[in-house]
Design a protein around this motif. Structure first.
Motif, PDB file in Angstrom:
ATOM      1  N   UNK A  21       1.498   4.035   5.852  1.00 38.01           N
ATOM      2  CA  UNK A  21       2.417   2.806   5.808  1.00 38.01           C
ATOM      3  C   UNK A  21       1.992   1.915   6.797  1.00 38.01           C
ATOM      4  N   UNK A  22       1.759   1.949   7.986  1.00 44.48           N
ATOM      5  CA  UNK A  22       1.415   0.937   8.779  1.00 44.48           C
ATOM      6  C   UNK A  22       0.078   0.152   8.679  1.00 44.48           C
ATOM      7  N   UNK A  23      -1.034   1.001   8.308  1.00 45.36           N
ATOM      8  CA  UNK A  23      -2.380   0.310   7.703  1.00 45.36           C
ATOM      9  C   UNK A  23      -2.279  -0.191   6.568  1.00 45.36           C
ATOM     10  N   UNK A  24      -1.355  -0.137   5.558  1.00 42.46           N
ATOM     11  CA  UNK A  24      -1.337  -0.847   4.389  1.00 42.46           C
ATOM     12  C   UNK A  24      -0.256  -2.244   4.934  1.00 42.46           C
ATOM     13  N   UNK A  25       0.659  -2.185   5.583  1.00 40.42           N
ATOM     14  CA  UNK A  25       1.413  -3.259   5.963  1.00 40.42           C
ATOM     15  C   UNK A  25       0.660  -4.151   6.754  1.00 40.42           C
ATOM     16  N   UNK A  26      -0.320  -3.758   7.570  1.00 41.22           N
ATOM     17  CA  UNK A  26      -1.286  -4.593   8.373  1.00 41.22           C
ATOM     18  C   UNK A  26      -2.596  -5.128   7.547  1.00 41.22           C
ATOM     19  N   UNK A  27      -2.408  -4.614   6.381  1.00 39.91           N
ATOM     20  CA  UNK A  27      -3.760  -5.027   5.469  1.00 39.91           C
ATOM     21  C   UNK A  27      -5.011  -4.426   5.875  1.00 39.91           C
ATOM     22  N   UNK A  28      -4.808  -3.216   6.934  1.00 37.28           N
ATOM     23  CA  UNK A  28      -6.187  -2.652   7.504  1.00 37.28           C
ATOM     24  C   UNK A  28      -6.908  -1.742   6.157  1.00 37.28           C
ATOM     25  N   UNK A  29      -5.911  -1.031   5.497  1.00 35.78           N
ATOM     26  CA  UNK A  29      -6.459  -0.511   4.201  1.00 35.78           C
ATOM     27  C   UNK A  29      -5.670  -0.903   3.128  1.00 35.78           C
ATOM     28  N   UNK A  30      -6.443  -1.541   1.983  1.00 34.27           N
ATOM     29  CA  UNK A  30      -5.728  -1.915   0.742  1.00 34.27           C
ATOM     30  C   UNK A  30      -4.695  -0.779   0.179  1.00 34.27           C
ATOM     31  N   UNK A  31      -3.610  -1.211  -0.093  1.00 38.37           N
ATOM     32  CA  UNK A  31      -2.271  -0.415  -0.561  1.00 38.37           C
ATOM     33  C   UNK A  31      -2.827   0.059  -2.083  1.00 38.37           C
ATOM     34  N   UNK A  32      -3.556  -0.677  -2.818  1.00 43.27           N
ATOM     35  CA  UNK A  32      -3.987  -0.193  -4.030  1.00 43.27           C
ATOM     36  C   UNK A  32      -5.024   0.841  -4.091  1.00 43.27           C
ATOM     37  N   UNK A  33      -5.396   1.264  -2.821  1.00 44.85           N
ATOM     38  CA  UNK A  33      -6.400   2.267  -2.833  1.00 44.85           C
ATOM     39  C   UNK A  33      -5.916   3.678  -2.665  1.00 44.85           C
ATOM     40  N   UNK A  34      -4.551   3.704  -2.743  1.00 45.69           N
ATOM     41  CA  UNK A  34      -3.704   4.864  -2.442  1.00 45.69           C
ATOM     42  C   UNK A  34      -3.798   5.554  -3.668  1.00 45.69           C
ATOM     43  N   UNK A  35      -4.285   5.081  -4.668  1.00 49.19           N
ATOM     44  CA  UNK A  35      -4.726   5.821  -6.255  1.00 49.19           C
ATOM     45  C   UNK A  35      -5.692   6.733  -6.012  1.00 49.19           C
ATOM     46  N   UNK A  36      -6.806   6.333  -5.272  1.00 50.23           N
ATOM     47  CA  UNK A  36      -8.119   6.905  -4.855  1.00 50.23           C
ATOM     48  C   UNK A  36      -7.670   8.231  -4.286  1.00 50.23           C
ATOM     49  N   UNK A  37      -6.940   7.950  -3.500  1.00 52.31           N
ATOM     50  CA  UNK A  37      -6.432   9.213  -2.300  1.00 52.31           C
ATOM     51  C   UNK A  37      -5.551  10.165  -3.176  1.00 52.31           C
TER      52      UNK A  37
END
Length: 314
Positions: A21-37
């Motif tokens: 959650x924190x990494x996505x909010x800070x845009x460190x990791x793109x939220x759309x990459x969640x599908x890959x995981x």
């Protein structure tokens, strides 16, 4: 004391989810990459986890058929009621209905039930019969409906039905469970390094899946203030209605008592499964609602867990 211990067991869950959650909010990791995981978890890590654990288990000692039948009957009744309630809320899409039923009836075993059972009873063995029921029956039906409703599925109804059934039976999760059961029953020996390899990958399923959920929610945002009436009834059904139904059906309908009654009710009280979000994202159906239900039912479960734990260990 049980409540504090239960919450401490949830610390890894909160860490993996919160980090995403924190990494996505800070845009460190793109939220759309969640599908890959999520795809990694659904197609690879969870099957490895299930295969290794089922293969190593003593299946004969695990299966109390009266207890399993009681739980299956309660789950079947819950499926009918959850489906009727969903239709009452205006849901007509079969895939949407399937996801809502999954949220209301299936339980989070690997990420919640395992640590809770180890804490309370010293092992998580009683979970596996219900886990097999979920994967080999309930999830099989859900996957079939999802595959049948895919927009790229053409041909006649019969052709699409057979294609959907074939796709669900060859899903890695289902194949892993069936292979684990078959090799276990046939006593086929597997080298230690093979089982260690499955365990190594399988151990990553929980943190990666929770990280993916955190990424998605970090990108979309989630507040309790925005909880819909539909989400409220599904969470209430999952966290209170279903365990009470399991208690009534198993005890008075099938005569289940003692430890197995405690196991079944406590299992039914676990939150909506992580796979709900994984299925929703994989088939692009009600993704935001599914993510919200996983998290909100988990919060409610944490609040009610001390009560269920005190009853189960009384």
């Amino acid at each position: 004391m049980e409540a504090v211990d239960a919450l401490e067991k949830m610390a890894p869950v909160l860490l993996a989810f919160g980090c995403g959650t924190v990494l996505a909010r800070r845009k460190v990791v793109p939220a759309e990459s969640s599908k890959v995981f999520a795809d990694y978890t659904f197609l690879f890590a969870v099957p490895c986890f299930l295969f290794g654990n089922i293969y190593r288990s003593d299946l004969e000692a695990l299966f109390d058929w009266r207890a399993i039948a009681g739980y299956a009957a309660a789950a079947g009744l819950a499926v009918v009621l959850a489906g009727a309630l969903s239709r009452a809320f205006g849901v007509r899409d079969p895939r949407g209905l399937a996801l809502r039923i999954m949220a209301a009836v299936q339980v989070n075993t690997a990420y919640f039930a395992v640590p809770v059972f180890i804490m309370l009873f010293g092992n998580a063995a009683p979970i596996f019969p219900v886990l097999l029921l979920q994967v080999c029956v309930l999830s099989l039906v859900i996957i079939s409906i999802m595959e049948l409703g895919r927009p790229d599925r053409g041909g006649s109804l019969r052709t699409r039905l057979f294609a959907a059934l074939a796709a669900s039976l060859t899903t890695p999760v289902v194949l892993a469970c069936n292979a684990g059961i078959a090799l276990n029953l046939l006593s086929v020996p597997l080298p230690g390094f093979v089982l260690d390899s499955f365990a190594f990958v399988g151990d990553s399923s929980s943190p990666v899946a929770l990280f993916a959920l955190g990424l998605h929610l970090g990108g979309m945002g989630l507040t309790l203030r925005g909880t819909t009436v539909e989400e409220m009834w599904i969470v209430a059904f999952k966290c209170v209605g279903f365990p009470l139904m399991t208690l009534g059906v198993a005890r008075y309908g099938f005569g289940v008592e003692g430890d197995w009654l405690h196991y079944l009710v406590l299992l039914a009280a676990m939150p909506a499964p992580q796979n709900l979000f994984i299925f929703a994202q994989r088939y692009d159906v009600a993704v935001d609602m599914s993510a919200a239900l996983v998290v909100k039912s988990s919060v409610v479960t944490l609040l009610l867990l001390p009560l269920w734990a005190q009853w189960a260990t009384a």
